[in-house]
Scaffold this motif. Structure first.
Motif, PDB file in Angstrom:
ATOM      1  N   ALA A 185      -6.050   2.215   3.502  1.00  0.00           N
ATOM      2  CA  ALA A 185      -5.876   3.003   2.281  1.00  0.00           C
ATOM      3  C   ALA A 185      -4.420   3.059   1.854  1.00  0.00           C
ATOM      4  CB  ALA A 185      -6.420   4.420   2.475  1.00  0.00           C
ATOM      5  N   ALA A 186      -3.500   2.939   2.825  1.00  0.00           N
ATOM      6  CA  ALA A 186      -2.055   2.967   2.527  1.00  0.00           C
ATOM      7  C   ALA A 186      -1.329   2.261   3.669  1.00  0.00           C
ATOM      8  CB  ALA A 186      -1.566   4.402   2.370  1.00  0.00           C
ATOM      9  N   LEU A 187      -1.480   0.959   3.721  1.00  0.00           N
ATOM     10  CA  LEU A 187      -0.957   0.158   4.823  1.00  0.00           C
ATOM     11  C   LEU A 187       0.405  -0.431   4.470  1.00  0.00           C
ATOM     12  CD1 LEU A 187      -1.216  -1.366   7.535  1.00  0.00           C
ATOM     13  CD2 LEU A 187      -2.547  -3.110   6.309  1.00  0.00           C
ATOM     14  N   PHE A 188       1.422  -0.051   5.223  1.00  0.00           N
ATOM     15  CA  PHE A 188       2.781  -0.584   5.066  1.00  0.00           C
ATOM     16  C   PHE A 188       2.968  -1.667   6.120  1.00  0.00           C
ATOM     17  CE2 PHE A 188       7.312  -0.825   5.657  1.00  0.00           C
ATOM     18  CZ  PHE A 188       7.867  -0.537   4.423  1.00  0.00           C
ATOM     19  N   ILE A 189       3.282  -2.901   5.702  1.00  0.00           N
ATOM     20  CA  ILE A 189       3.361  -4.004   6.659  1.00  0.00           C
ATOM     21  C   ILE A 189       4.425  -5.008   6.233  1.00  0.00           C
ATOM     22  CG2 ILE A 189       1.508  -5.296   5.470  1.00  0.00           C
ATOM     23  CD1 ILE A 189       0.560  -6.182   8.331  1.00  0.00           C
ATOM     24  N   ARG A 190       5.087  -5.596   7.206  1.00  0.00           N
ATOM     25  CA  ARG A 190       6.021  -6.676   6.912  1.00  0.00           C
ATOM     26  C   ARG A 190       5.222  -7.862   6.363  1.00  0.00           C
ATOM     27  NH1 ARG A 190      10.883  -5.516   9.624  1.00  0.00           N
ATOM     28  NH2 ARG A 190      10.608  -4.043  11.361  1.00  0.00           N
ATOM     29  N   SER A 191       5.695  -8.448   5.302  1.00  0.00           N
ATOM     30  CA  SER A 191       4.971  -9.582   4.731  1.00  0.00           C
ATOM     31  C   SER A 191       4.886 -10.738   5.724  1.00  0.00           C
ATOM     32  CB  SER A 191       5.652 -10.036   3.438  1.00  0.00           C
ATOM     33  OG  SER A 191       7.010 -10.409   3.669  1.00  0.00           O
ATOM     34  N   ALA A 192       5.961 -10.981   6.476  1.00  0.00           N
ATOM     35  CA  ALA A 192       5.951 -12.074   7.445  1.00  0.00           C
ATOM     36  C   ALA A 192       4.911 -11.842   8.526  1.00  0.00           C
ATOM     37  CB  ALA A 192       7.338 -12.228   8.067  1.00  0.00           C
ATOM     38  N   VAL A 193       4.741 -10.586   8.936  1.00  0.00           N
ATOM     39  CA  VAL A 193       3.742 -10.257   9.955  1.00  0.00           C
ATOM     40  C   VAL A 193       2.336 -10.444   9.403  1.00  0.00           C
ATOM     41  CG1 VAL A 193       2.772  -8.347  11.301  1.00  0.00           C
ATOM     42  CG2 VAL A 193       5.244  -8.728  11.269  1.00  0.00           C
ATOM     43  N   PHE A 194       2.118  -9.995   8.176  1.00  0.00           N
ATOM     44  CA  PHE A 194       0.798 -10.149   7.552  1.00  0.00           C
ATOM     45  C   PHE A 194       0.395 -11.616   7.502  1.00  0.00           C
ATOM     46  CE2 PHE A 194      -1.999 -10.855   3.932  1.00  0.00           C
ATOM     47  CZ  PHE A 194      -2.972  -9.865   4.102  1.00  0.00           C
ATOM     48  N   HIS A 195       1.285 -12.465   7.025  1.00  0.00           N
ATOM     49  CA  HIS A 195       0.929 -13.875   6.844  1.00  0.00           C
ATOM     50  C   HIS A 195       0.872 -14.632   8.171  1.00  0.00           C
ATOM     51  CE1 HIS A 195       0.861 -13.587   2.532  1.00  0.00           C
ATOM     52  NE2 HIS A 195       2.085 -13.094   2.504  1.00  0.00           N
ATOM     53  N   SER A 196       1.764 -14.302   9.114  1.00  0.00           N
ATOM     54  CA  SER A 196       1.728 -15.008  10.403  1.00  0.00           C
ATOM     55  C   SER A 196       0.469 -14.655  11.197  1.00  0.00           C
ATOM     56  CB  SER A 196       2.974 -14.677  11.232  1.00  0.00           C
ATOM     57  OG  SER A 196       2.991 -13.312  11.613  1.00  0.00           O
ATOM     58  N   ALA A 197      -0.074 -13.460  10.960  1.00  0.00           N
ATOM     59  CA  ALA A 197      -1.321 -13.062  11.620  1.00  0.00           C
ATOM     60  C   ALA A 197      -2.546 -13.675  10.954  1.00  0.00           C
ATOM     61  CB  ALA A 197      -1.437 -11.536  11.633  1.00  0.00           C
ATOM     62  N   GLY A 198      -2.347 -14.319   9.797  1.00  0.00           N
ATOM     63  CA  GLY A 198      -3.466 -14.926   9.091  1.00  0.00           C
ATOM     64  C   GLY A 198      -4.093 -14.039   8.042  1.00  0.00           C
ATOM     65  N   GLY A 199      -3.471 -12.873   7.779  1.00  0.00           N
ATOM     66  CA  GLY A 199      -4.038 -11.959   6.791  1.00  0.00           C
ATOM     67  C   GLY A 199      -5.331 -11.334   7.279  1.00  0.00           C
ATOM     68  N   PHE A 200      -6.091 -10.803   6.340  1.00  0.00           N
ATOM     69  CA  PHE A 200      -7.371 -10.200   6.688  1.00  0.00           C
ATOM     70  C   PHE A 200      -8.417 -11.281   6.964  1.00  0.00           C
ATOM     71  CE2 PHE A 200      -5.684  -6.687   3.922  1.00  0.00           C
ATOM     72  CZ  PHE A 200      -5.581  -5.731   4.936  1.00  0.00           C
ATOM     73  N   ASP A 201      -9.392 -10.928   7.763  1.00  0.00           N
ATOM     74  CA  ASP A 201     -10.535 -11.807   7.995  1.00  0.00           C
ATOM     75  C   ASP A 201     -11.487 -11.649   6.811  1.00  0.00           C
ATOM     76  OD1 ASP A 201     -12.886 -13.060   8.810  1.00  0.00           O
ATOM     77  OD2 ASP A 201     -12.619 -12.479  10.905  1.00  0.00           O
TER      78      ASP A 201
END
Length: 342
Positions: free
Chosen positions: A173-189
């Motif tokens: 609902a209010a997720l703060f995340i490093r963009s590099a972490v989001f993309h390196s993890a593959g984003g959402f399933d």
């Protein structure tokens, strides 16, 4: 010196009334370097026309059709260049200084990959909100709960969870995340479509060596249940299906040997209880969820995003049985269940 750019990305699907009501608080935030973006999941209402007329400075990403929460954000965030993302539901009212504490937290420790603010209920602001409260946990058998919320019981916020601490998952609902972490993890399933995709993502983020935190110095107010309210059969189906897939993906093979069969038994008990109390839709939704899980295992497993690494041990994982403690032992609040972390 200018603070780091934060992209506040709101995924919209036929949510004009929420945009009209809650965008003013987002635009009024005091943070000095935010960019607000609305990603539209193929809305058929007048959301886009409203934004163009009332908020011409907001960037609109038109996705063309409804890809769900997971697919919508994956596609939108590929088009957003910023060191930090905030994934914000359209039905959230933010407070003026809500971004600064989360930026300060992640800037202070490069190992922290994501965090969430404290979520209170918009219609009952004295209560924690269901979809994340003051930071999410997961029990041994995959049941999500939070600091301030156990199943459907939301506590009154008396400051009891105001400590900045590591958690298992941060609310979508209010997720703060490093963009590099989001993309390196593959984003959402994207196979998840919606529900528990942020828990799966945070699990993979932790397995990759990052940490997830609750940042209660930041406060927002969430309406919740705007698209699929609790008790909806579709939501029941997605929650049970996605939870089982999440466990299958992220548990070690040793844990799977005993966790998966026991969780199957717990789901069966829940389904039959629903049927015997007159909720046939609940029973059918759980049966369908398990059938879909088998189909995923046999034919669709290749569509899911799996952990790339197994680094440091995950945090915010409760080693006990939440169902037993809550429904049998009558433990109602987080502090009674996870005593040392309260």
């Amino acid at each position: 010196m200018q603070p780091p750019l934060v992209a506040v990305v709101i995924l919209n699907w036929n949510g004009r009334r929420h945009l009209e009501q809650f965008l003013p608080s987002v635009m009024a935030a005091s943070y000095g370097n935010q960019r607000v973006i609305v990603a539209d999941n193929g809305s058929t209402d007048d959301s886009i026309a409203f934004l163009r007329e009332r908020y011409p400075a907001i960037r609109i990403i038109e996705l063309g059709r409804n890809y769900g929460f997971a697919g919508g954000y994956n596609r939108a965030l590929k088009q957003v260049d910023a060191p930090y993302y905030i994934l914000l539901n359209s039905d959230v009212e933010v407070t003026p200084g809500w971004i600064e504490p989360m930026v300060q937290l992640l800037e202070s420790d490069q190992q922290i990959g994501a965090c969430q603010p404290k979520l209170r209920a918009y219609h009952h602001p004295e209560l924690f909100e269901y979809a994340g409260a003051a930071g999410g946990w997961l029990d041994r058998y995959g049941y999500p709960f939070a600091r301030g919320r156990i199943f459907d019981i939301c506590e009154v916020d008396r400051g009891q969870y105001d400590k900045t601490v590591p958690v298992f998952w941060a609310s979508g609902a209010a997720l703060f995340i490093r963009s590099a972490v989001f993309h390196s993890a593959g984003g959402f399933d994207e196979y998840f479509f919606a529900h528990q995709e942020e828990i799966d993502l945070c699990w993979r983020v932790q397995l990759a060596g990052h940490r997830v935190f609750a940042c209660p110095a930041s406060v927002v107010y969430h309406v919740g249940g705007g698209t699929l309210p609790r008790g909806n059969s579709r939501k029941t189906y997605l929650n049970f299906r996605n939870n089982r897939i999440m466990l299958s993906k992220n548990l070690s093979w040793q844990e799977k040997l005993w966790v998966m069969p026991f969780r199957y038994m717990l789901d069966a008990v829940s389904a039959w209880k629903g049927l015997l109390t007159g909720d046939g839709g609940y029973f059918v939704a759980i049966v369908r969820a398990h059938m879909s899980y088998v189909k995923w295992r046999l034919f669709k497993r290749h569509l899911s995003v799996f952990p790339k690494e197994r680094g440091r041990p995950v945090e915010g994982r409760f080693k006990g049985n939440l169902v037993w403690l809550h429904f049998v032992k009558k433990k109602k609040i987080f502090a009674e269940i996870v005593k040392k972390e309260a």
